[in-house]
Each structure stands twice: as structure tokens, then as C-alpha cells.
Design an enzyme around this catalytic site. Structure first.
Site, mmCIF file in Angstrom:
data_model
loop_
_atom_site.group_PDB
_atom_site.id
_atom_site.type_symbol
_atom_site.label_atom_id
_atom_site.label_comp_id
_atom_site.label_asym_id
_atom_site.label_seq_id
_atom_site.Cartn_x
_atom_site.Cartn_y
_atom_site.Cartn_z
ATOM 1 N N ASP A 146 5.413 9.096 0.749
ATOM 2 C CA ASP A 146 4.326 9.995 1.126
ATOM 3 C C ASP A 146 4.359 10.364 2.605
ATOM 4 O O ASP A 146 3.335 10.727 3.185
ATOM 5 C CB ASP A 146 2.979 9.353 0.790
ATOM 6 C CG ASP A 146 2.789 8.006 1.483
ATOM 7 O OD1 ASP A 146 3.757 7.222 1.527
ATOM 8 O OD2 ASP A 146 1.683 7.741 1.988
ATOM 9 N N GLU A 188 -3.566 -1.551 7.742
ATOM 10 C CA GLU A 188 -2.309 -2.112 8.265
ATOM 11 C C GLU A 188 -2.547 -2.773 9.619
ATOM 12 O O GLU A 188 -3.030 -2.141 10.553
ATOM 13 C CB GLU A 188 -1.238 -1.026 8.409
ATOM 14 C CG GLU A 188 0.061 -1.574 8.980
ATOM 15 C CD GLU A 188 1.186 -0.560 9.030
ATOM 16 O OE1 GLU A 188 2.239 -0.880 9.614
ATOM 17 O OE2 GLU A 188 1.013 0.561 8.509
ATOM 18 N N GLU A 241 -5.571 0.028 2.315
ATOM 19 C CA GLU A 241 -4.506 -0.332 3.260
ATOM 20 C C GLU A 241 -4.995 -0.376 4.719
ATOM 21 O O GLU A 241 -4.916 0.618 5.426
ATOM 22 C CB GLU A 241 -3.332 0.651 3.146
ATOM 23 C CG GLU A 241 -2.183 0.320 4.083
ATOM 24 C CD GLU A 241 -1.043 1.336 4.044
ATOM 25 O OE1 GLU A 241 -0.071 1.149 4.798
ATOM 26 O OE2 GLU A 241 -1.139 2.318 3.289
ATOM 27 N N LYS A 248 -2.872 -2.947 -0.164
ATOM 28 C CA LYS A 248 -1.582 -2.790 0.506
ATOM 29 C C LYS A 248 -1.688 -3.413 1.900
ATOM 30 O O LYS A 248 -1.845 -2.722 2.899
ATOM 31 C CB LYS A 248 -1.184 -1.318 0.593
ATOM 32 C CG LYS A 248 0.228 -1.117 1.156
ATOM 33 C CD LYS A 248 0.709 0.313 1.051
ATOM 34 C CE LYS A 248 2.091 0.448 1.669
ATOM 35 N NZ LYS A 248 2.667 1.798 1.520
ATOM 36 N N SER A 297 5.033 -2.232 -1.802
ATOM 37 C CA SER A 297 4.832 -0.793 -1.685
ATOM 38 C C SER A 297 5.567 -0.383 -0.421
ATOM 39 O O SER A 297 4.972 -0.271 0.661
ATOM 40 C CB SER A 297 3.341 -0.439 -1.606
ATOM 41 O OG SER A 297 3.170 0.952 -1.426
ATOM 42 N N LYS A 326 -3.904 6.748 -1.851
ATOM 43 C CA LYS A 326 -3.632 5.842 -0.727
ATOM 44 C C LYS A 326 -4.324 6.354 0.528
ATOM 45 O O LYS A 326 -4.354 7.562 0.790
ATOM 46 C CB LYS A 326 -2.129 5.751 -0.472
ATOM 47 C CG LYS A 326 -1.775 4.772 0.657
ATOM 48 C CD LYS A 326 -0.350 4.980 1.151
ATOM 49 C CE LYS A 326 -0.366 5.396 2.599
ATOM 50 N NZ LYS A 326 0.949 5.359 3.229
ATOM 51 N N TYR A 351 2.860 7.412 11.075
ATOM 52 C CA TYR A 351 3.335 7.702 9.717
ATOM 53 C C TYR A 351 3.103 9.160 9.385
ATOM 54 O O TYR A 351 1.992 9.649 9.491
ATOM 55 C CB TYR A 351 2.580 6.801 8.728
ATOM 56 C CG TYR A 351 3.258 6.676 7.383
ATOM 57 C CD1 TYR A 351 4.500 6.090 7.278
ATOM 58 C CD2 TYR A 351 2.648 7.152 6.231
ATOM 59 C CE1 TYR A 351 5.136 5.939 6.064
ATOM 60 C CE2 TYR A 351 3.261 7.000 5.004
ATOM 61 C CZ TYR A 351 4.510 6.389 4.933
ATOM 62 O OH TYR A 351 5.117 6.264 3.711
#
Length: 399
Positions: free
Chosen positions: A74, A228, A226, A268, A337, A186, A399
Site C-alpha cells: 500500500d 508503529e 497500527e 499491526k 504484515s 489499514k 511511508y
């Protein structure tokens, strides 16, 4: 009454008939309803019933199936452009299409991959052969997913930290994505240890994830949660563990406050590791011990799957760490993932050349199979290339 102050998950079949009215509001038939009783007003009920409840549980269990994990493909068009530039290709839609076609059409990919996270362009895109990307995935028994956040921006009032935008218009977008064939979503937000993290940044991350999760479930999409915890920094593994405990406590508090159904989400998280610039390195067993201890302290067993992100680890490192976590039974499906940790060697093998497509797909399948074995606790590390052992950490990675 103390009992009236607790929030309880109740089966609608035993509590609420589909024809009943609660405070003048008609309910759709659903498999589960969340009922919260407020101590100040015993008769006041807040009821949330989703007609997608059964489907959400089924989708989450499908993705969290034995020996399978998620292919994260993605990357935004800008990030995809950086990947293409690394092999000397221009960032054009045709080149992005060619690379994504290579990924989704790898023969037998569905044996190891249960879900694929797509960028919006890919969800509506066709392969170079003219088939819809979504249809190709479904034929491979891979559930299509969609990245729904709108990226990170500076968080005013914080210690140079970020927050994730994208809640505006999310309800209509997720409904459209469902119609297009997506079945999970997501949302990635980040927490930086060198920058604090501040209480403000942690709360903002947790609240944003919770609102996104509730909206996604209301549209029939299983939300991947998620937050992170970035690898940036020279801190030790104990500091990562401390921050992760704080972050996940906050996340699950707000998920509950927003009546998110835990059986219909996937997580995630980052693995618990030292900072990428730390002089102390952790073995796979140490990473597994710290990470599983965190999960047992913070993650309810109702959650069906923990799909770890790789976060800049090398392909082999990410697989070894996952394998170490699956040496004994866990209350959840503990899997992967991965984006770079599945794609890196594949991309370099392809190099933008049509004659290299099969070799690149074979590389992807090798990597996917390695992580499938790691999910089952059976990975041995045999046949790994030197390229797969190279770290991929990028300081301040976007990202």
C-alpha cells in the site's frame, strides 16, 4: 448499582429482539450489540449494533489463518516512486501497474498470503492483462484491503511529533471501498521514542486509531490497528518495552470507549527491539520474549490476529523474530504484515525487466513461504541470500 456501571458485550439474540425499540431507535438485525449502562441514569442505554458483525469476524479469521500473513503493498505513489527509482525506473502509473501486477499474480501466492493491503490507486486499477487487481487477489484466495489514512503531519503542541490525518470523509470512503471489494482497512500512525513520546502524541495516536476502527467496522471493513513505534533512536529494548506498554494501554482504552468489537479487528504492532542505533543488539529469542510479554499484558485474547510490521528489519531478521515467537502456542494468531521485508529482494530481482518477472515472483514466493513457515514456528533459515540479510532501516522513514 456497581453492575450498572460496567460495559458488557451481550449477544443480541438473548437481549434485544430485532423488532424491539430502544429509546425510540429501531435496530438492524445483528449478531452482537454493545450495551453500556451509565450509573447516573440506570435506564439510559447506549447501543451499537452492526449488521456486519458476523462478516467482520469471518474476515478477520480468514486473514488470521494458519501459515498465512499479509502482503503490505500500500505504498503511496510517492513512496512507490522511491522504490522504482532504486532500480532505475520512472514513477509512472504504467510502471507502478507493472510492478503491482507482478506481485498479485505470483502463482500460488495465496498459499502463504491471506490478505493484501492496497493503495487507493491499486484498488481501482487493472493488471497489465486487463483484469481487476481485486479480482486477481480474490481468485488467489487473498482478501483485498485498503490503506485509508491520509498520512502524517506535524502535531502542534508536541515535541516535534506527528499525528495521522484522514478521519474527515472516512465513512463515505470506507463505504465506497467496501463496494469496490475491499474487506479490511489499514491506518498507520507512529510514536517516536527519541521525541518523548509525549502524552499528547500517544493520546492522539490512540484516539485516531479508535475512531478509524469504529468507522471502518460500521462500513464492513476489518480495521488493522497500527501504532508503529519507530525504530529510530539509540535506546535499549527495555525502553521500547516501557513505551509500548503505555501506547497499547491507551489504544485499547479508546478502542473500548468507541465500542470497537475486538473479535473484528487485527493488530499491526512493532516488535519490541532496541533502537536501530543502539549499541546493544537483541537475539530473536530476546525479541520474542519481550514482545510476547507485552502482548500477554496488553492484548485481549478476543483479538484474532497479531500481524507484525517489519519496520526496517532485514528480510531474514523479521522472519527469524517471527519464528521465535511461534515456538509455543499463543492466544492469538501471531503472523506478519510485511512490505519491504517481503518485497525488497523481489524488486531488485525484477529490475523493471519483463524477462525477470518469473524470477522476481519466485523470489517473492520464497520470502512468503519463509514467513509462512515462521508463522508455524518451522522456519530454519536454509537457502537465504546475502541480500535478504541486509538491514533496511531508514532514519525518519516516511511511508
Amino acid at each position: 448499582m456497581a453492575a450498572a456501571a460496567s460495559a458488557t458485550l451481550l449477544k443480541s439474540s438473548s437481549v434485544i429482539d430485532k423488532c424491539e425499540w430502544v429509546k425510540g431507535q429501531s435496530l438492524r438485525q445483528a449478531s452482537a450489540a454493545f450495551v453500556r449502562c451509565h450509573p447516573t441514569s440506570p435506564s439510559a442505554l447506549t447501543v451499537r449494533a452492526s449488521s456486519y458483525a458476523d462478516e467482520l469476524v469471518k474476515t478477520a479469521k480468514t486473514i488470521a489463518s494458519p501459515g498465512r500473513g499479509i502482503l503490505a503493498m500500500d505504498e503511496s505513489n510517492a513512496t512507490c516512486g522511491k522504490r522504482l527509482a532504486s532500480i532505475g525506473l520512472e514513477n509512472t502509473e504504467a510502471n507502478r501497474q507493472a510492478y503491482r501486477t507482478l506481485l498479485v499474480s505470483a502463482p500460488g501466492l495465496g498459499e502463504y498470503i491471506s490478505g493484501a493491503i492496497l493503495f487507493e490507486e491499486t484498488l481501482y486499477q487493472s493488471t497489465t492483462d486487463g483484469k481487476k487487481m481485486v479480482d486477481v487477489l480474490v481468485e488467489q484466495n487473498i482478501v483485498p484491503g485498503i490503506k485509508v489514512d491520509k498520512g502524517l503531519v506535524p502535531l502542534p503542541g508536541s515535541n516535534n511529533e506527528s499525528w495521522c490525518q484522514g478521519l474527515d470523509g472516512l465513512s463515505s470512503r470506507t463505504a465506497s471501498y467496501y463496494q469496490q471489494g475491499a474487506r479490511f482497512a489499514k491506518w498507520r500512525t507512529v510514536v517516536s521514542i527519541p521525541n518523548g513520546p509525549s502524552a499528547l502524541a500517544v493520546k492522539e495516536a490512540a484516539w485516531g486509531l479508535a475512531r478509524y476502527a469504529a468507522i471502518s467496522q460500521d462500513s464492513g471493513l476489518v480495521p488493522i490497528v497500527e501504532p508503529e513505534i519507530l525504530l529510530d533512536g539509540d535506546h535499549g529494548i527495555d525502553r521500547t518495552f516501557e513505551v509500548a506498554q503505555k501506547v497499547w494501554a491507551e489504544v485499547f482504552f479508546y478502542l473500548a470507549e468507541n465500542n470497537v468489537m475486538f473479535e473484528g479487528i487485527l493488530l499491526k504492532p512493532s516488535m519490541v527491539t532496541p533502537g536501530a542505533e543502539s549499541k546493544d543488539k537483541a537475539t530473536p529469542q530476546q525479541v520474542a520474549d519481550y514482545t510476547l510479554k507485552l502482548l500477554h499484558r496488553r492484548i485481549p485474547p478476543a483479538v484474532p490476529g497479531i500481524m507484525f510490521l517489519s519496520g526496517g528489519q532485514s528480510e531474514v531478521e523479521a522472519t527469524l523474530n517471527l519464528n521465535a515467537m511461534n515456538q509455543s502456542p499463543n492466544p492469538w494468531h501471531v503472523s506478519f504484515s510485511y512490505a519491504r521485508a517481503l518485497q525488497n529482494t523481489c524488486l531488485k530481482t525484477w529490475g523493471g525487466r519483463p524477462e525477470n518477472v518469473k524470477a522476481a515472483q519466485d523470489t517473492l514466493l520464497f520470502r512468503a513461504k519463509a514467513n509462512s513457515l515462521a508463522q508455524l514456528g518451522k522456519y530454519t533459515g536454509e537457502g537465504e541470500s546475502e541480500e535478504a540479510k541486509k538491514g533496511m532501516f531508514v532514519k525518519g522513514y516516511v511511508y
